[in-house]
Design a protein around this motif. Structure first.
Motif, short mmCIF file in Angstrom:
data_model
loop_
_atom_site.label_atom_id
_atom_site.label_comp_id
_atom_site.label_asym_id
_atom_site.label_seq_id
_atom_site.Cartn_x
_atom_site.Cartn_y
_atom_site.Cartn_z
N PRO A 59 0.82 -1.22 0.00
CA PRO A 59 0.00 0.00 0.00
C PRO A 59 0.85 1.27 0.00
CG PRO A 59 0.15 -0.83 2.23
CD PRO A 59 0.92 -1.80 1.35
N TYR A 60 2.17 1.10 0.16
CA TYR A 60 3.04 2.25 0.38
C TYR A 60 3.75 2.73 -0.88
CZ TYR A 60 2.36 0.56 5.12
OH TYR A 60 1.79 0.13 6.28
N VAL A 61 4.09 1.82 -1.77
CA VAL A 61 4.84 2.19 -2.97
C VAL A 61 4.21 1.53 -4.19
CG1 VAL A 61 7.00 2.45 -1.71
CG2 VAL A 61 6.47 0.24 -2.77
N THR A 62 4.50 2.12 -5.35
CA THR A 62 4.13 1.51 -6.62
C THR A 62 5.42 1.20 -7.36
OG1 THR A 62 1.99 2.64 -6.72
CG2 THR A 62 2.90 1.85 -8.80
N GLU A 63 5.91 -0.02 -7.15
CA GLU A 63 7.16 -0.46 -7.75
C GLU A 63 6.98 -1.89 -8.23
OE1 GLU A 63 11.96 -0.90 -6.83
OE2 GLU A 63 10.57 -0.40 -5.21
N SER A 64 7.40 -2.15 -9.46
CA SER A 64 7.25 -3.48 -10.01
C SER A 64 8.51 -3.91 -10.73
CB SER A 64 6.07 -3.51 -11.01
OG SER A 64 6.40 -2.80 -12.19
N SER A 65 8.70 -5.22 -10.84
CA SER A 65 9.84 -5.73 -11.60
C SER A 65 9.61 -5.57 -13.09
CB SER A 65 10.10 -7.19 -11.25
OG SER A 65 8.97 -8.01 -11.56
N ILE A 66 8.39 -5.29 -13.50
CA ILE A 66 8.08 -5.13 -14.92
C ILE A 66 8.35 -3.71 -15.40
CG2 ILE A 66 5.63 -4.47 -14.74
CD1 ILE A 66 6.93 -7.08 -17.20
N THR B 36 -7.51 -3.98 -2.21
CA THR B 36 -7.62 -5.08 -1.24
C THR B 36 -7.74 -4.50 0.16
OG1 THR B 36 -6.28 -6.49 -2.68
CG2 THR B 36 -6.54 -7.21 -0.40
N GLY B 37 -6.88 -3.50 0.46
CA GLY B 37 -6.95 -2.86 1.77
C GLY B 37 -6.87 -1.35 1.70
N ASN B 38 -6.40 -0.83 0.55
CA ASN B 38 -6.13 0.61 0.44
C ASN B 38 -6.00 1.08 -0.99
OD1 ASN B 38 -4.38 3.26 1.11
ND2 ASN B 38 -3.14 1.97 -0.24
N SER B 39 -5.80 0.19 -1.92
CA SER B 39 -5.08 0.49 -3.16
C SER B 39 -5.82 1.31 -4.19
CB SER B 39 -4.58 -0.80 -3.78
OG SER B 39 -3.68 -1.44 -2.92
N ILE B 40 -7.09 1.62 -4.01
CA ILE B 40 -7.75 2.67 -4.80
C ILE B 40 -7.70 3.98 -4.02
CG2 ILE B 40 -10.00 3.52 -5.60
CD1 ILE B 40 -10.65 0.65 -6.45
N ARG B 41 -8.06 3.90 -2.76
CA ARG B 41 -8.25 5.12 -1.97
C ARG B 41 -6.93 5.80 -1.62
NH1 ARG B 41 -10.64 2.11 2.50
NH2 ARG B 41 -9.53 0.44 1.39
N GLY B 42 -5.90 5.05 -1.26
CA GLY B 42 -4.61 5.65 -0.93
C GLY B 42 -3.99 6.40 -2.09
N PRO B 43 -3.80 5.75 -3.25
CA PRO B 43 -3.26 6.48 -4.40
C PRO B 43 -4.12 7.65 -4.86
CG PRO B 43 -3.01 4.12 -4.72
CD PRO B 43 -3.88 4.30 -3.50
N SER B 44 -5.45 7.51 -4.73
CA SER B 44 -6.32 8.64 -5.08
C SER B 44 -6.09 9.81 -4.14
CB SER B 44 -7.79 8.19 -5.05
OG SER B 44 -8.06 7.24 -6.05
N SER B 45 -6.01 9.53 -2.85
CA SER B 45 -5.75 10.58 -1.88
C SER B 45 -4.40 11.25 -2.13
CB SER B 45 -5.78 9.99 -0.46
OG SER B 45 -5.40 10.93 0.51
N HIS B 46 -3.37 10.46 -2.38
CA HIS B 46 -2.03 10.99 -2.60
C HIS B 46 -1.91 11.78 -3.90
CE1 HIS B 46 -0.48 9.19 0.92
NE2 HIS B 46 0.63 8.66 0.46
N GLY C 183 0.57 6.47 7.91
CA GLY C 183 -0.73 7.11 8.10
C GLY C 183 -1.89 6.49 7.38
N ASP C 184 -1.74 5.27 6.86
CA ASP C 184 -2.80 4.60 6.11
C ASP C 184 -3.97 4.25 7.04
OD1 ASP C 184 -4.39 2.99 4.56
OD2 ASP C 184 -2.89 1.42 4.25
N ASN C 185 -5.14 4.86 6.78
CA ASN C 185 -6.34 4.59 7.58
C ASN C 185 -7.35 3.70 6.85
OD1 ASN C 185 -5.53 6.25 9.76
ND2 ASN C 185 -6.25 8.07 8.69
#
Length: 521
Positions: free
Chosen positions: A163-170, A208-218, A455-457
């Motif tokens: 939920p904290y970073v967007t990093e991929s091996s691709i 799953t736990g954050n992954s639409i709302r967190g990136p949208s907020s950020h 700070g992920d709520n």
């Protein structure tokens, strides 16, 4: 059957420049600016003959070429080589029918864990490079049927673990559109950064736990995590299927509501969507009411505001947001608390990534190089930051308390049922329509920082109950760093939440475009 090939960004533009005609922005009429365009304004421009679907695709391709790699935003993984041909078909259709489908001409960015027919889908993993699904995910098919144009696949946290970073091996690291030295959160950060920078008009993420709302907020966006069962999970690479859900990410509540209208509904390939029968709305935009907060009973979840590590500026923004809600006619219940919260939420998470991924690969991944998680782990094709998670998923449970298999969905898991019932009871006793709190209590971290407070709520109230939640911009901290306010409601209360979020958005007008992504000359 002829399949679309997966073309990387540089390869796409090389083809264009070689004269194949995939990009011809020099011929574009400079009459419509796609920056910050809305679905309504775009379709109005199509009707007024100010722009064609073809020209819209060209404009967004030009922006991707100009900004995605040069700024190191790095939000896009793969471009759809058929996007312009798809646009041409839609232009031809409109010339004959003079009628637009609900999303006709709207250019969409899709997270790279959604199956896209004949277009590479990787889940952020190098182990899936070259995988071309035979079919679209149900939600992607709904978009195409509504006339939307799938322009590109966006980067994500590898296998959606973080939920904290967007990093991929691709594709590497995606950065925040509002501060390129900051993260966009995860795992749908590629969609968020791309939509924020107007590299596409709207996007799809998964949560799953954050992954639409967190990136949208950020990234100063509106993001909707729907009720579990409102949208189909079929054709989406899973993390923990019992908590996974897909939904829209957009710059406005109206656009998010328009996308939700198209993608919501029953899918026989995902039995949990039977719950949406009679509850899914055909048009969520009819709930866009600028006076929608009048008389609403809004509860303030102080637990997520007054945490010791919360950033003071986000706390101040939240207090201002509460005052704004009250000024718009809402009745504020403050504080709202849930008795036995700590006891009820202990050990709620459960999931079996190995089982869920193997099921997906068996059903959808016949063309993939690897067919089980064990094979992927043995390949070594994953980044160090997910090593513990991915290797742990194939190891035997350490104890009887390991809540992997069997792991029911939120509606059949006893701990989650107990938590949902307790929350519902507390809301009903105080006649609460929605609960509000800061989506994250801290601003986006700097790239590489994994130690300062996150700070992920978002991990508990919505994912562990199945209830819907919407994040909407509530201002900026430390100059340019966006923050979001979450509205959470009861099961299938999306119409009410959209009404509240829209009224708040219209009254406050906090969204603004990021610097550094101006017009392409």
């Amino acid at each position: 059957m002829k399949k679309r090939s997966a073309i990387g960004i540089s390869g796409f533009f090389l083809l264009a420049l070689s004269g194949i005609g995939l990009l011809s922005c020099g011929k574009q009429r400079a009459t419509f600016d796609v920056r910050e365009a809305t679905i309504a304004s775009t379709q109005a421009a199509i009707r007024a003959r100010q722009v064609t679907c073809h020209e819209l695709v060209e404009a967004y391709l030009a922006r991707i070429k100009a900004y995605d790699q040069s700024t190191k935003l790095n939000s896009i993984v793969t471009l759809n080589p058929e996007a312009l041909a798809d646009a041409d078909k839609l232009d031809s259709e409109y010339r004959h029918t003079h009628t637009l489908r609900p999303l006709q001409g709207i250019v969409v960015i899709v997270k790279d864990n959604y199956d896209t027919k004949g277009l590479q889908t990787t889940g952020g993993s190098l182990a899936m490079k070259g995988f071309l699904p035979d079919d679209d995910a149900f939600m992607v098919k709904r978009l195409r049927d509504a006339g939307a144009i799938i322009l590109a696949k966006s980067n994500m946290a590898e296998w959606a673990f973080s939920p904290y970073v967007t990093e991929s091996s691709i594709a590497g690291i995606t950065r925040n559109a509002y501060a390129l030295d900051r993260v966009p959160a995860g795992s749908s950060g590629g969609t968020a950064a791309a939509v924020a920078a107007s590299l596409g008009e709207v996007g799809l993420g998964t949560d799953t736990g954050n992954s639409i709302r967190g990136p949208s907020s950020h990234n100063d966006l509106v993001g909707i995590r729907p009720t579990i069962g409102l949208t189909s999970r079929a054709g989406i690479i899973p993390l923990f299927s019992g908590n996974d859900v897909g939904g829209p990410m957009a710059r406005t509540v109206a656009d998010a509501a328009a996308v939700l209208s198209v993608v919501a509904g029953y899918d026989p390939q995902d039995p949990i969507t039977a719950l949406s029968e009679g509850k899914a709305q055909k048009d969520y935009t009819k709930f866009l009411d600028k006076n929608g907060l009048k008389g609403a009973r809004i509860a303030v979840f102080r637990r997520y505001i007054d945490t010791p590590t919360a950033d003071p500026e986000i706390k101040a923004l939240t207090e201002k947001a509460i005052a704004d809600l009250k000024a718009q006619g809402a009745e504020i219940v403050d504080p709202f608390s849930l008795p036995d919260y700590d006891k009820l939420t202990k050990g709620l998470w459960c999931g079996d990534f190995q089982s869920d991924l193997n099921t997906y690969l068996a059903q959808h991944g016949r063309n993939a190089t690897y067919h089980t998680l064990a094979e992927i782990v043995a390949s070594g094709l994953y980044l160090p930051y997910i090593q513990d998670e991915i290797e742990g998923a194939v190891k035997p449970p350490k104890s009887a308390d390991d809540r992997r298999a069997p792991c029911p969905d939120v509606y059949h898991d006893p701990p989650k049922i107990a938590f949902r019932d307790a929350l519902l009871k507390a809301m009903q006793e105080q006649h609460i329509d929605a609960i509000v709190y800061p989506t994250w209590s801290n601003p986006p971290r700097k790239v590489g920082d994994m130690k300062s407070p996150a700070g992920d709520n978002s991990q508990v109230l919505s994912p562990q109950t199945g209830f819907p939640a919407i994040t909407v911009p509530m201002g900026f901290t430390h100059g340019t760093l966006p923050a979001g306010l979450t509205f959470l409601g009861k099961q299938f209360s999306e119409p009410m939440l959209i009404k509240f979020a829209y009224a708040y958005e219209q009254a406050t007008g906090h969204h603004k475009p990021p610097d550094g992504f101006g017009p392409v000359m």
